[in-house]
Write an enzyme that holds these catalytic residues in place. Structure first.
Site, PDB file in Angstrom:
ATOM      1  CG  HIS A 112      -2.107   0.888   1.076  1.00 43.88           C
ATOM      2  ND1 HIS A 112      -3.027   0.754   0.064  1.00 43.88           N
ATOM      3  CD2 HIS A 112      -2.523   1.961   1.826  1.00 43.88           C
ATOM      4  CE1 HIS A 112      -3.957   1.676   0.185  1.00 43.88           C
ATOM      5  NE2 HIS A 112      -3.677   2.428   1.243  1.00 43.88           N
ATOM      6  CE1 TYR A 113       5.691   5.606   1.837  1.00 41.04           C
ATOM      7  CE2 TYR A 113       7.280   4.126   0.817  1.00 41.04           C
ATOM      8  CZ  TYR A 113       6.942   5.373   1.284  1.00 41.04           C
ATOM      9  OH  TYR A 113       7.844   6.404   1.196  1.00 41.04           O
ATOM     10  CB  SER A 114       4.659   0.548  -3.514  1.00 40.42           C
ATOM     11  OG  SER A 114       5.926   0.196  -3.001  1.00 40.42           O
TER      12      SER A 114
END
Length: 327
Positions: free
Chosen positions: A138-140
């Site tokens: 999710h960060y990416s």
């Protein structure tokens, strides 16, 4: 640049950017979420704007600023959260809109090498590599969306430049280095696959230098990777970081295949149980620290005249000296 607005100014990168610009004669408006986090910035000489990027009316505070550095982000490498989506995606949208409303001329959006992460090694990647269809986590995903939002807002009179540093480190690090020290002291740190793969790194002073150059010279709607130059073996570098803090590096290793299986299985269980089971490790964390991640900075060298101003050896020596002095 005479006046720069910085979001996320209380964070590790943000406060170092504030210090960098103030030391070079540029006025800084530092955006922080609370008065308690503003004291250090006030001591540096920054003007403080207290607010949350999801709710604050930022355009008025940005008025009169030549440049904006958007450093605020949720960098958690765990499972997906609505908060991370809101901060990284909607927050970026609101910051960029406020900058346009305030007639800010130039913007640097701090992105990340993680926008290319899909769980496979990233080897000497440059700005021509497309973002993956299936990001590692999710960060990416949210950082990729944020970068796209920022760059798509660029116009002939509103320059937006994205910088992608890899593994920011150095003096005043209260995030990554603190986590490494804590894990090592608890015996929870091990070398994945021996730790012999390569990594790029970016000393905080080099990142601040790159941000200034991007604000002054960067081509609008362009992306630039920045780093300390030639890559280094991950194990050797992390060991050197720990040693600057008087911590002996770990000796145990774990097979990479086992760690990847743990990450994938843990995320599947998390989804299947509607979040009741938390994975011990995510694929996002695996992609960031268990495989090669090296970036090519030729474009920044060519277009920005960027050169690292602090070598790894100098940065490590500074950390050792600060530890010796108890700072």
């Amino acid at each position: 640049m005479e006046r720069v607005f910085i979001t996320g100014a209380a964070g590790y990168v943000g406060r170092n950017l504030a210090r960098h610009f103030l030391e070079n004669g540029v006025a800084v408006v530092a955006m922080v979420r609370s008065e308690t986090s503003a004291e250090r910035l006030k001591q540096l000489g920054a003007e403080i704007f207290v607010g949350d990027i999801l709710h604050a009316e930022m355009a008025g505070a940005m008025s009169g600023c030549d440049g904006l550095v958007h450093a605020a982000a949720d960098t958690d490498h765990g499972v997906a959260t609505a908060r991370q989506t809101a901060i990284n995606v909607e927050g970026t949208r609101r910051v960029i809109a406020a900058a346009r409303q305030a007639s800010v001329r130039r913007v640097v959006h701090l992105s990340s090498d993680s926008v290319l992460a899909d769980g496979s090694p990233l080897i000497n990647v440059d700005e021509t590599i497309p973002m993956p269809r299936r990001p590692a986590g999710h960060y990416s995903r949210t950082k990729a969306q944020a970068e796209t939002i920022a760059l798509s807002a660029a116009t002939s009179d509103f320059a937006v430049i994205a910088l992608r540093p890899r593994m920011v480190w150095g003096r005043d690090d209260t995030t990554g280095l603190r986590m490494l020290v804590d894990m090592a002291q608890l015996g929870k740190l091990a070398w994945i696959g021996g730790g012999t793969y390569l990594t790029s790194t970016t000393h905080i002073a080099n990142l601040c230098h790159a941000v200034e150059y991007a604000l002054r010279r960067g081509t609008s709607a362009e992306v630039y990777f920045v780093s300390d130059g030639a890559p280094v073996q991950f194990r050797a570098f992390v060991s050197a970081l720990l040693e600057t803090q008087g911590i002996a590096p770990p000796t145990k290793t774990v097979p990479r295949a086992i760690i990847r299986t743990m990450a994938v299985t843990g995320e599947l269980l998390h989804t299947a149980t509607a979040g009741r089971i938390a994975p011990p490790l995510t694929l996002q964390a695996f992609a960031a620290s268990a495989i090669e991640n090296t970036v090519n900075i030729r474009k920044a060298e060519r277009d920005l005249a960027y050169r690292p101003i602090v070598s790894r050896e100098e940065g490590l020596a500074e950390l050792r000296a600060l530890t010796f002095r108890g700072q």
